[in-house]
Design a protein around this motif. Structure first.
Motif, PDB file in Angstrom:
ATOM      1  N   ASP A  21      50.346  -4.130  21.608  1.00 37.41           N
ATOM      2  CA  ASP A  21      49.339  -3.614  20.671  1.00 37.41           C
ATOM      3  C   ASP A  21      49.803  -2.582  19.682  1.00 37.41           C
ATOM      4  N   PRO A  22      48.910  -2.601  18.672  1.00 39.31           N
ATOM      5  CA  PRO A  22      49.439  -1.507  17.491  1.00 39.31           C
ATOM      6  C   PRO A  22      49.284  -0.243  17.814  1.00 39.31           C
ATOM      7  N   PRO A  23      50.035   0.669  17.408  1.00 42.00           N
ATOM      8  CA  PRO A  23      49.961   2.075  17.810  1.00 42.00           C
ATOM      9  C   PRO A  23      48.708   2.790  17.210  1.00 42.00           C
ATOM     10  N   PHE A  24      48.099   3.648  17.864  1.00 40.63           N
ATOM     11  CA  PHE A  24      46.718   4.257  17.550  1.00 40.63           C
ATOM     12  C   PHE A  24      47.030   5.216  16.184  1.00 40.63           C
ATOM     13  N   ARG A  25      46.032   4.885  15.251  1.00 41.01           N
ATOM     14  CA  ARG A  25      46.142   5.677  13.975  1.00 41.01           C
ATOM     15  C   ARG A  25      45.198   6.682  13.791  1.00 41.01           C
ATOM     16  N   GLY A  46      39.107  11.087  14.939  1.00 43.54           N
ATOM     17  CA  GLY A  46      39.424  10.335  15.866  1.00 43.54           C
ATOM     18  C   GLY A  46      40.727   9.555  15.648  1.00 43.54           C
ATOM     19  N   ALA A  47      40.694   8.340  16.610  1.00 42.06           N
ATOM     20  CA  ALA A  47      41.878   7.479  16.523  1.00 42.06           C
ATOM     21  C   ALA A  47      41.452   6.119  16.483  1.00 42.06           C
ATOM     22  N   THR A  48      42.210   5.020  16.019  1.00 47.48           N
ATOM     23  CA  THR A  48      41.957   3.614  16.078  1.00 47.48           C
ATOM     24  C   THR A  48      43.019   2.866  15.824  1.00 47.48           C
ATOM     25  N   ASN A  49      43.028   1.807  16.799  1.00 46.65           N
ATOM     26  CA  ASN A  49      44.267   0.666  16.468  1.00 46.65           C
ATOM     27  C   ASN A  49      43.623  -0.684  15.982  1.00 46.65           C
ATOM     28  N   PHE A  52      39.945  -0.899  19.338  1.00 45.45           N
ATOM     29  CA  PHE A  52      39.229   0.334  19.577  1.00 45.45           C
ATOM     30  C   PHE A  52      39.277   1.450  18.918  1.00 45.45           C
ATOM     31  N   SER A  53      38.276   2.241  18.875  1.00 46.47           N
ATOM     32  CA  SER A  53      38.188   3.467  18.133  1.00 46.47           C
ATOM     33  C   SER A  53      37.672   4.476  19.113  1.00 46.47           C
ATOM     34  N   VAL A  54      38.073   5.890  19.049  1.00 44.96           N
ATOM     35  CA  VAL A  54      37.377   6.708  19.692  1.00 44.96           C
ATOM     36  C   VAL A  54      37.226   8.011  18.535  1.00 44.96           C
ATOM     37  N   GLY A  55      36.313   8.806  18.985  1.00 45.14           N
ATOM     38  CA  GLY A  55      36.277   9.786  17.817  1.00 45.14           C
ATOM     39  C   GLY A  55      35.331  10.830  18.251  1.00 45.14           C
ATOM     40  N   LEU A  56      35.163  12.081  17.477  1.00 42.83           N
ATOM     41  CA  LEU A  56      34.345  13.300  17.641  1.00 42.83           C
ATOM     42  C   LEU A  56      33.930  13.475  16.385  1.00 42.83           C
TER      43      LEU A  56
END
Length: 58
Positions: A21-25, A46-49, A52-56
């Motif tokens: 998988d690509p790294p999270f940016r 946040g971070a995304t690849n 998937f995305s995660v954030g605040l």
């Protein structure tokens, strides 16, 4: 002995799942809004690849 081999194979499989998988940016944004109630600000990190995305945000 069989349980140890199964656990080792399971851990190897789980570790290999993310190998291609690509790294999270990191991502981020900031906004300033001016309206009838005054000035408001929002910010988010946040971070995304790509999948998937995660954030605040606040």
């Amino acid at each position: 002995m069989t349980r140890s081999i199964f656990v080792l194979l399971a851990l190897t499989f789980v570790a290999a799942c993310g190998a291609n998988d690509p790294p999270f940016r990191p991502t981020g944004n900031a906004d300033i809004n001016i309206g009838p109630n005054g000035v408001g600000t929002t910010a988010g990190v946040g971070a995304t690849n790509g999948t998937f995305s995660v954030g605040l945000s606040r």
